[in-house]
Enzyme design. Structure first.
Site, PDB file in Angstrom:
ATOM      1  N   ARG A 139       0.820  -1.211   0.000  1.00 33.56           N
ATOM      2  CA  ARG A 139       0.000   0.000   0.000  1.00 33.56           C
ATOM      3  C   ARG A 139       0.852   1.259   0.000  1.00 33.56           C
ATOM      4  O   ARG A 139       0.308   2.355   0.014  1.00 33.56           O
ATOM      5  CB  ARG A 139      -0.849   0.004   1.277  1.00 33.56           C
ATOM      6  CG  ARG A 139      -2.354  -0.069   1.041  1.00 33.56           C
ATOM      7  CD  ARG A 139      -2.979  -0.093   2.426  1.00 33.56           C
ATOM      8  NE  ARG A 139      -4.382   0.098   2.456  1.00 33.56           N
ATOM      9  CZ  ARG A 139      -5.291  -0.868   2.566  1.00 33.56           C
ATOM     10  NH1 ARG A 139      -4.930  -2.118   2.567  1.00 33.56           N
ATOM     11  NH2 ARG A 139      -6.570  -0.578   2.669  1.00 33.56           N
ATOM     12  N   ARG A 154     -21.737  -1.639   3.684  1.00 32.99           N
ATOM     13  CA  ARG A 154     -21.005  -2.915   3.710  1.00 32.99           C
ATOM     14  C   ARG A 154     -21.168  -3.669   5.029  1.00 32.99           C
ATOM     15  O   ARG A 154     -21.110  -3.089   6.106  1.00 32.99           O
ATOM     16  CB  ARG A 154     -19.526  -2.634   3.462  1.00 32.99           C
ATOM     17  CG  ARG A 154     -18.695  -3.868   3.363  1.00 32.99           C
ATOM     18  CD  ARG A 154     -17.440  -3.608   2.630  1.00 32.99           C
ATOM     19  NE  ARG A 154     -16.457  -2.874   3.426  1.00 32.99           N
ATOM     20  CZ  ARG A 154     -15.198  -2.698   3.029  1.00 32.99           C
ATOM     21  NH1 ARG A 154     -14.800  -3.167   1.872  1.00 32.99           N
ATOM     22  NH2 ARG A 154     -14.350  -2.033   3.784  1.00 32.99           N
TER      23      ARG A 154
HETATM   24  P1  AMP Z   1      -8.437  -3.080   4.292  1.00 32.78           P
HETATM   25  O1  AMP Z   1      -9.206  -4.191   4.908  1.00 32.78           O
HETATM   26  O2  AMP Z   1      -7.507  -3.539   3.213  1.00 32.78           O
HETATM   27  O3  AMP Z   1      -9.308  -1.930   3.862  1.00 32.78           O
HETATM   28  O4  AMP Z   1      -7.487  -2.512   5.452  1.00 32.78           O
HETATM   29  C1  AMP Z   1      -8.026  -1.975   6.632  1.00 32.78           C
HETATM   30  C2  AMP Z   1      -7.003  -1.103   7.327  1.00 32.78           C
HETATM   31  O5  AMP Z   1      -5.871  -1.882   7.716  1.00 32.78           O
HETATM   32  C3  AMP Z   1      -6.406   0.015   6.487  1.00 32.78           C
HETATM   33  O6  AMP Z   1      -7.240   1.166   6.429  1.00 32.78           O
HETATM   34  C4  AMP Z   1      -5.100   0.278   7.238  1.00 32.78           C
HETATM   35  O7  AMP Z   1      -5.346   0.992   8.428  1.00 32.78           O
HETATM   36  C5  AMP Z   1      -4.672  -1.130   7.616  1.00 32.78           C
HETATM   37  N1  AMP Z   1      -3.834  -1.736   6.553  1.00 32.78           N
HETATM   38  C6  AMP Z   1      -4.184  -2.760   5.727  1.00 32.78           C
HETATM   39  N2  AMP Z   1      -3.198  -3.044   4.875  1.00 32.78           N
HETATM   40  C7  AMP Z   1      -2.199  -2.177   5.143  1.00 32.78           C
HETATM   41  C8  AMP Z   1      -0.915  -1.941   4.584  1.00 32.78           C
HETATM   42  N3  AMP Z   1      -0.470  -2.672   3.555  1.00 32.78           N
HETATM   43  N4  AMP Z   1      -0.150  -0.966   5.123  1.00 32.78           N
HETATM   44  C9  AMP Z   1      -0.573  -0.240   6.165  1.00 32.78           C
HETATM   45  N5  AMP Z   1      -1.788  -0.376   6.729  1.00 32.78           N
HETATM   46  C10 AMP Z   1      -2.601  -1.340   6.234  1.00 32.78           C
END
Ligand code: AMP
Length: 220
Positions: free
Chosen positions: A91, A130
């Site tokens: 990310r 969601r």
């Molecule tokens: P997601 O389920 O992919 O939307 O991720 C939820 C949250 O987890 C994000 O908004 C970040 O706070 C954290 N997160 C997930 N993946 C990453 C990553 N690769 N780097 C940093 N934070 C992450």
């Protein structure tokens, strides 16, 4: 043969749904950084405690811990054998560089980096309704894809919940963070000709069908 893919896209674009589908099609291991963080929070581990505040506010968890957490899974025998579908990682450009270094060491390469794209209003609509299953991770939507029984997963009877970071404030912040920190990752992969852009503003099965065709997938 094991396939190795990365899915990139803003929150709510359907990374989780497509990752699941691609994993079913290819047998590759789905690795969602967000899901892993949420499991750590649920289990109240040290990592979960560290990550919770960042996640609740829609900020990124620091690169160091995130990279370490993902590499632990990438190095597992199961991942080596089956391949992986990375969803939500990398990310940041730093994470993408670290992933390249790690794959170099393992002497493997990515088979594709998929950029899922959708208009902002579609994304906001998807995120605000969601619901996710606490047991199997299946994703529903209160309007577009409601479960048959309110609050319960059709597939495993697990409880459905609204994610803590699907609040209007955290959604706004996550979209800003995507533009600032993650959009440059798309340029990073595009520069080496590894990016495949997909219109993910359509129904998930249409998106899945296009992915299947463009990646030349038949079955596991
Ligand atoms: P997601 O389920 O992919 O939307 O991720 C939820 C949250 O987890 C994000 O908004 C970040 O706070 C954290 N997160 C997930 N993946 C990453 C990553 N690769 N780097 C940093 N934070 C992450």
């Amino acid at each position: 043969m094991a396939i190795r893919l990365v899915l990139i896209g803003p929150p709510g674009v359907g990374k989780g749904t497509q990752s699941k589908l691609l994993s079913e099609l290819t047998g590759a291991r789905p690795l969602s950084s967000g899901l892993i963080f949420r499991a750590e929070i649920e289990a109240d581990t040290e990592l979960g405690q560290l990550a919770k505040d960042y996640i609740d506010h829609g900020h990124l968890v620091p690169n160091g811990v995130t990279i370490q957490m993902m590499f632990k899974r990438l190095r597992q025998e199961e991942t080596r054998q089956k391949g992986f579908i990375l969803d939500g990682f990398p990310r940041t450009v730093r994470q993408a560089e670290a992933l390249d270094e790690e794959l170099d060491k393992e002497q493997v390469t990515l088979d594709g980096v998929i950029s899922l794209q959708a208009p902002l209003d579609v994304i906001v609509h998807r995120l605000t309704g969601r619901l996710g299953c606490t047991k199997c991770g299946e994703i529903y939507h209160s309007v577009n894809h409601p479960p048959h029984r309110e609050g319960l997963c059709d597939k495993c009877d697990g409880f459905l919940v609204v994610r803590g970071d699907d609040t209007p404030e955290a959604i706004r912040e996550r979209l800003v963070v995507f533009e600032e920190a993650t959009a440059p990752v798309l340029d990073y992969y595009a520069a080496t000709g590894r990016l495949m852009a997909i219109d993910a503003g359509r129904e998930s099965d249409e998106v899945g069908a296009e992915l299947k065709q463009r990646l030349n997938l038949t079955c596991a």
